[in-house]
Design a protein around this motif. Structure first.
Motif, PDB file in Angstrom:
ATOM      1  N   SER A 159       7.088  -8.814  11.406  1.00 48.64           N
ATOM      2  CA  SER A 159       7.018  -7.675  10.486  1.00 48.64           C
ATOM      3  C   SER A 159       5.569  -7.483  10.049  1.00 48.64           C
ATOM      4  O   SER A 159       4.855  -8.462   9.815  1.00 48.64           O
ATOM      5  CB  SER A 159       7.894  -7.970   9.258  1.00 48.64           C
ATOM      6  N   MET A 160       5.180  -6.223   9.880  1.00 49.79           N
ATOM      7  CA  MET A 160       3.816  -5.978   9.404  1.00 49.79           C
ATOM      8  C   MET A 160       3.683  -6.423   7.945  1.00 49.79           C
ATOM      9  O   MET A 160       2.570  -6.518   7.438  1.00 49.79           O
ATOM     10  CB  MET A 160       3.437  -4.505   9.583  1.00 49.79           C
ATOM     11  N   ASN A 161       4.821  -6.723   7.289  1.00 46.14           N
ATOM     12  CA  ASN A 161       4.762  -7.269   5.931  1.00 46.14           C
ATOM     13  C   ASN A 161       4.237  -8.706   5.933  1.00 46.14           C
ATOM     14  O   ASN A 161       3.956  -9.261   4.886  1.00 46.14           O
ATOM     15  CB  ASN A 161       6.138  -7.246   5.268  1.00 46.14           C
ATOM     16  N   TYR A 162       4.128  -9.304   7.105  1.00 46.20           N
ATOM     17  CA  TYR A 162       3.578 -10.666   7.205  1.00 46.20           C
ATOM     18  C   TYR A 162       2.064 -10.648   7.423  1.00 46.20           C
ATOM     19  O   TYR A 162       1.422 -11.684   7.381  1.00 46.20           O
ATOM     20  CB  TYR A 162       4.181 -11.420   8.397  1.00 46.20           C
ATOM     21  N   VAL A 163       1.509  -9.488   7.738  1.00 45.19           N
ATOM     22  CA  VAL A 163       0.092  -9.423   8.147  1.00 45.19           C
ATOM     23  C   VAL A 163      -0.785  -9.096   6.928  1.00 45.19           C
ATOM     24  O   VAL A 163      -0.526  -8.111   6.222  1.00 45.19           O
ATOM     25  CB  VAL A 163      -0.104  -8.382   9.276  1.00 45.19           C
ATOM     26  N   ALA A 164      -1.803  -9.907   6.702  1.00 44.98           N
ATOM     27  CA  ALA A 164      -2.640  -9.766   5.501  1.00 44.98           C
ATOM     28  C   ALA A 164      -3.447  -8.469   5.522  1.00 44.98           C
ATOM     29  O   ALA A 164      -4.172  -8.203   6.488  1.00 44.98           O
ATOM     30  CB  ALA A 164      -3.584 -10.960   5.395  1.00 44.98           C
TER      31      ALA A 164
END
Ligand code: 6YU
Length: 498
Positions: free
Chosen positions: A187-192
């Motif tokens: 998920s792009m929610n994991y990418v800082a």
């Protein structure tokens, strides 16, 4: 005369081969590469098929321009098609903008208006560009790229009329799923968010190798003597900071123990195994164990799965000028948390297909990408199950229940590959750019016997992580570290002789 330093390299991916090639060129002759698998190349893996190749790992030179060492080597060895070598091609500034899909099908079997797709893609690309230039100073360290994009989407959603609101949301969801493939994450929610701009995009229109991506590995390999690389040699443990007697009766600070019981003594070991392997095995792979900051960095930096499912068709059902096919799942939204029934819904993570080049050599092929948990679930299915899901998917989206099934399929299982355990790295929320530098730090850095264990591989390159050029540069970097060390020692020796 003093013995030439003994150097071992663990892994024969592009970083390991690049390190070996540079060291050999600088006169290091006591050199071995230990590779767990029965082939070299690692995540560069070109499977020969028909009269050409199908890439199971790296596919494109990302940013083929003067700053890209893979491109420079490919030019030097004449490995590219003429169009890829033009100045015009090298100057194209893509800046992460997604190319517009050539044709977009929805899950109800309709073709979605090109204008709508173009508008949403344009909006998405501009937000993505903003996410890459967020100032680190004012950025919340917990913020994610996914969260940033969701906020932008939510702020616009209010103004959309109900007529095509759902289709717009579904389009954004598909673009986010594509981004997951590019970043190799669930998920792009994991990418800082704060560090998204650290990744450097080079100019140039991405290109492929007509003779397979592996042709570059083979060129580099050809400068090494045949007995340098030992295949099927899995390293179990690297013992360092010790005193080990070699078969030549010399004493060495490092001993590498292989799964088959064989041991190798060395002055220096360059570890190029993937971050996925280190996440799994770091605690037993090095003895003494890694210092806490390095163990923490291994946990902090992200490493996810991106797989390919490649389908061959007897006849293409797409137009001759079609390069990409987009799939849009109606009812999906980037603003809703999706809890999937994997068995039934794993295919929903597939954002579309790339039409593979050179059909005259390999046949009519479509390549889809799938990232994250759904991708790892796909790895557990049989070939027949994947093939029938893919056939049903294409029949649904094209609205043609008679669409002939593919005649052949390749699919990758990068998560189940024990010596890779995923696809490539990303900077996860909670990690810092310094974590990448910490991954790259040698052990020990100083003292009487420094640089016993060095670290290379894509995940150790701060601005080009996740790519072949990052991996190559990391191998050269560690080779140069050793070359520098011995040049220093030589000049000290020469001074003392004067
Ligand atoms: C690129 C691309 N690309 C698709 C897919 C994948 C990757 N990449 P290696 O793993 O190669 O070598 C280590 C070796 O060590 C290996 O041989 C092991 O067997 C061995 N080993 C392990 N344990 C051992 C042990 N115990 N003992 C002995 N040996 C052991 N890169 O440039 N273009 O198109 C793609 C793609 C499906 C899986 C890619 C691409 C990534 C590269 O393949 C990868 O980085 C390098 O090959 C790694 O080389 P290495 O030497 O480090 O390790 C904004 C922003 C976003 C940031 N992301 C941007 C996107 C970039 C990534 N793009 C990917 C896209 C595709 C399609």
């Amino acid at each position: 005369a003093s013995q030439p330093p003994a150097v071992l390299i663990i892994g024969s991916g592009i970083s390991g081969i690049a390190a070996a090639q540079k060291l050999y060129a600088h006169g290091f002759r006591n050199l071995k590469v230990l590779e767990a698998k029965g082939r070299t190349g690692g995540r560069i893996w070109s499977q020969s098929y028909g009269k050409g190749f199908v890439e199971l790992g790296a596919q494109w030179i990302h940013g083929p321009s003067p700053g890209n060492p893979i491109y420079q080597l490919a030019l030097k060895y004449d490995l590219l098609d003429p169009e890829a070598m033009t100045m015009e091609n090298q100057k194209v500034k893509v800046d992460g903008h997604l190319p517009l899909f050539r044709i977009s099908y929805s899950s109800s079997g309709k073709i979605v208006s090109r204008e709508l797709v173009a508008n949403i893609t344009e909006l998405y690309s501009s937000w993505l560009e903003q996410s890459q230039s967020v100032s680190q100073k004012d950025c919340d360290p917990k913020a994610s790229v996914g969260g940033f994009l969701q906020q932008k989407i939510a702020s616009k959603e209010k103004d959309w009329d109900s007529a095509n609101k759902d289709m717009k949301l579904a389009l954004f969801k598909g673009l986010l799923d594509l981004e997951c493939c590019i970043s190799g994450t669930h998920s792009m929610n994991y990418v800082a968010l704060c560090l998204y701009g650290e990744y450097t995009m080079l100019p140039g229109l991405d290109c492929t190798f007509p003779g397979g991506f592996e042709s570059i590995v083979n060129q580099l390999k050809s400068s090494l003597p045949n007995d340098t690389i030992l295949l099927n040699k899995t390293v179990k443990t690297v013992h360092w900071n010790g005193t080990f007697q070699g078969s030549d009766s010399q004493m060495y600070p490092v001993q590498v123990q292989c799964e088959d019981g064989e041991t190798f003594e060395a002055d220096h070991v360059i570890v190029t195994v993937s971050l996925g392997f280190l996440k799994e095995k770091a605690s037993s792979f090095l003895s003494p164990a890694l210092p806490p900051n390095k163990a923490q960095a291994i946990q902090n930096v992200g490493f996810g799965t991106n797989n390919k499912i490649i389908l061959e068709f007897k006849e293409p059902f797409w137009d001759p000028d079609c390069k990409t096919i987009q799939l849009i799942w109606e009812g999906e939204s980037p603003l809703l948390e999706t809890k999937r029934n994997m068995k039934q819904d794993w295919v929903k993570k597939i954002p579309g297909f790339v039409v593979l080049e050179r059909p005259e050599r390999i046949g009519h092929m479509l390549c889809s990408f799938i990232a994250g948990d759904e991708s790892e679930y796909m790895e557990t299915l049989t070939d027949d199950e994947v093939l029938s899901s893919m056939t049903a998917l294409l029949r649904q989206f094209t609205g043609n229940p008679e669409l002939p099934a593919p005649i052949h399929m390749f699919r990758t299982k990068w998560h189940s590959e024990p010596y890779t355990h995923g696809s490539y790295s990303y900077i996860a929320v909670g990690a810092s750019g310094d974590d990448i530098d910490i991954l790259a730090q040698p052990l020990p850095n100083e003292g009487a016997k420094p640089l016993q264990v060095l670290f290379a591989g894509e995940a150790t390159h701060r601005s080009f992580y996740s790519t072949t050029h990052g991996a190559l540069l990391s191998g050269w970097r560690e080779a140069e570290r050793l070359i520098g060390r011995y040049q220093e020692l030589d000049s000290l020796l020469n001074k003392s002789k004067l």
